[in-house]
Design an enzyme around this catalytic site. Structure first.
Site, PDB file in Angstrom:
ATOM      1  N   CYS A 126     -27.509   5.066   0.139  1.00 33.29           N
ATOM      2  CA  CYS A 126     -26.623   4.903  -1.106  1.00 33.29           C
ATOM      3  C   CYS A 126     -27.206   5.217  -2.371  1.00 33.29           C
ATOM      4  O   CYS A 126     -28.013   4.559  -2.770  1.00 33.29           O
ATOM      5  CB  CYS A 126     -25.695   3.819  -0.863  1.00 33.29           C
ATOM      6  SG  CYS A 126     -24.581   3.474  -2.129  1.00 33.29           S
ATOM      7  N   CYS A 164     -20.196   3.208   2.800  1.00 33.60           N
ATOM      8  CA  CYS A 164     -19.922   1.903   2.788  1.00 33.60           C
ATOM      9  C   CYS A 164     -19.032   1.255   3.762  1.00 33.60           C
ATOM     10  O   CYS A 164     -17.906   0.971   3.594  1.00 33.60           O
ATOM     11  CB  CYS A 164     -19.460   1.827   1.542  1.00 33.60           C
ATOM     12  SG  CYS A 164     -19.473  -0.110   0.698  1.00 33.60           S
ATOM     13  N   LYS A 173       0.929  -1.146  -0.038  1.00 33.67           N
ATOM     14  CA  LYS A 173      -0.048  -0.017   0.133  1.00 33.67           C
ATOM     15  C   LYS A 173       0.861   1.158   0.095  1.00 33.67           C
ATOM     16  O   LYS A 173       0.600   2.144  -0.911  1.00 33.67           O
ATOM     17  CB  LYS A 173      -0.897  -0.088   1.146  1.00 33.67           C
ATOM     18  CG  LYS A 173      -2.012   1.128   1.025  1.00 33.67           C
ATOM     19  CD  LYS A 173      -2.392   1.658   2.389  1.00 33.67           C
ATOM     20  CE  LYS A 173      -2.977   2.767   2.472  1.00 33.67           C
ATOM     21  NZ  LYS A 173      -3.407   3.496   3.577  1.00 33.67           N
ATOM     22  N   CYS A 201     -26.741   1.189   3.153  1.00 32.05           N
ATOM     23  CA  CYS A 201     -27.266   1.091   1.671  1.00 32.05           C
ATOM     24  C   CYS A 201     -28.447   1.741   1.440  1.00 32.05           C
ATOM     25  O   CYS A 201     -28.614   2.453   0.407  1.00 32.05           O
ATOM     26  CB  CYS A 201     -27.390  -0.334   1.441  1.00 32.05           C
ATOM     27  SG  CYS A 201     -26.273  -1.657   1.656  1.00 32.05           S
ATOM     28  N   CYS A 248     -25.327  -2.116  -7.193  1.00 33.50           N
ATOM     29  CA  CYS A 248     -24.519  -2.745  -6.304  1.00 33.50           C
ATOM     30  C   CYS A 248     -25.097  -4.050  -5.939  1.00 33.50           C
ATOM     31  O   CYS A 248     -26.028  -4.337  -5.266  1.00 33.50           O
ATOM     32  CB  CYS A 248     -24.301  -1.959  -4.819  1.00 33.50           C
ATOM     33  SG  CYS A 248     -23.046  -2.974  -3.680  1.00 33.50           S
TER      34      CYS A 248
END
Length: 328
Positions: A306, A296, A221, A303, A312
């Site tokens: 969202c 999320c 990362k 949800c 999704c």
DNA sequence: CTCCCGTAGT
DNA sequence: ACTACGGGAG
């Protein structure tokens, strides 16, 4: 820009490749894929999980070998397995991305805007790069603000350069960077990194992904982040736990040749990079991190609020946010 | 209290 | 694959 080698038996490029060495001596020609530290995982995984279930590949099972200079990873083509399954982008990914951007605009997230981006922005290039590296080392699992404070203290004490850190007392560094997460280990890593940078890079930082990965405390990362920020050289997507989680929820990534979720951030990175246009490689991280902090979320994703939940595949499949936590 | 997070070591 | 690290958040 790949240079395929058709006949491995005659060329055996591994013999001339410092990363790969044949195991001579035994009667069965067996080639051990031997590479440095973290590269091993990539290659071994590709071979292991896709076809053999072990880290050894018999020489006669390798049909082709290709090496690209942009892509650092050598690729093996193994008998009975095709590496080059065409990858098509997930449907509607652009709409999803656009939807997330809009949500990010309205709901402002505390997005760790990567403290290292501005770390030492007033310093000369070489010092700035080193500051970025240090900031990346310190910043994992640490709030941006805490990290920034640590960087400031190091700077004020003249300890934001390879030579001064190398001679400084580890306890001093430890106390200066406190309370960043894992400060004991990080202080130790910082000393080691400074020494390496001094002896191998004249106090500068490594300029390739591989060399960055050899530094203690620098994993995939941060290595990608440092390449992006310090060298302005995008070698790959900086995948953290948010990018990993959300990419899987959206069905954007999968284990090679399957529809299973990826299990590690590195798998996610490889999978994402197969189709996501390179212009998105950098912005995808802050975008999904912010989205992951506000909507999320790891547990109880919201949800209901969202705007891309209809696109999704995972929407409402996990326990959603406020509604019910009855549970016994 | 438990879970979480990048990395390294196992 | 699993876990320590060292705090913060739930």
């Amino acid at each position: 820009m790949r240079r395929p080698r058709s006949s491995l038996k005659q060329e055996t490029p591994f013999e001339n490749n410092p990363g790969c060495e044949g195991l001579g001596g035994s009667s069965v020609p067996e080639l051990r894929v031997f590479v440095r530290k973290k590269t091993l995982e990539v290659i071994a995984k590709e071979v292991k999980e896709e076809s053999y279930g072990k880290k050894f590949v018999r020489l006669h099972d390798i049909e082709d070998f290709s090496y690209s200079k942009d892509d650092k990873h050598p690729q093996l083509k193994v008998k009975g397995f095709s590496i080059s399954d065409p990858v098509r982008p997930p449907s509607n990914w652009e709409k999803v991305l656009e939807g997330i951007r809009k949500m990010r605009c309205s709901e402002d997230a505390p997005v760790d805007s990567m403290g290292c981006e501005k770390a030492g922005s007033s310093l000369p290039p070489k010092e700035r790069r080193f500051a970025v590296l240090v900031s990346s080392l310190l910043s994992s699992q640490t709030k941006d603000q805490v990290n920034h404070g640590a960087i400031q203290r190091l700077l004020q004490n003249g300890l934001l350069a390879a030579d001064t850190i190398d001679t400084a007392n580890e306890e001093t560094i430890k106390s200066l960077i406190y309370p960043v997460g894992f400060y004991t280990r990080k202080a130790s890593n910082l000393k080691k990194v400074a020494k390496i940078c001094l002896s191998k890079y004249d106090g500068d930082i490594p300029s390739s992904l591989e060399e960055l990965l050899l530094l203690p405390g620098i994993g995939p990362k941060m290595a990608h982040l440092v390449m992006n920020v310090a060298w302005n050289n995008v070698q790959g997507i900086c995948v953290d736990t948010h990018v990993h989680r959300i990419s899987n929820r959206l069905g954007w990534v999968s284990r090679p040749g399957t529809k299973q979720k990826t299990r590690t951030p590195e798998e996610t990175r490889e999978s994402l990079q197969l189709w996501l246009p390179k212009e998105e490689w950098v912005p995808i991280n802050p975008l999904l991190v912010g989205f992951g902090q506000t909507i999320c979320t790891p547990l109880r994703p919201r949800c209901a609020i969202c705007t891309v939940s209809d696109l999704c595949p995972s929407a409402l499949k996990e326990a959603s946010s406020p509604a019910s936590t009855p549970k016994k």
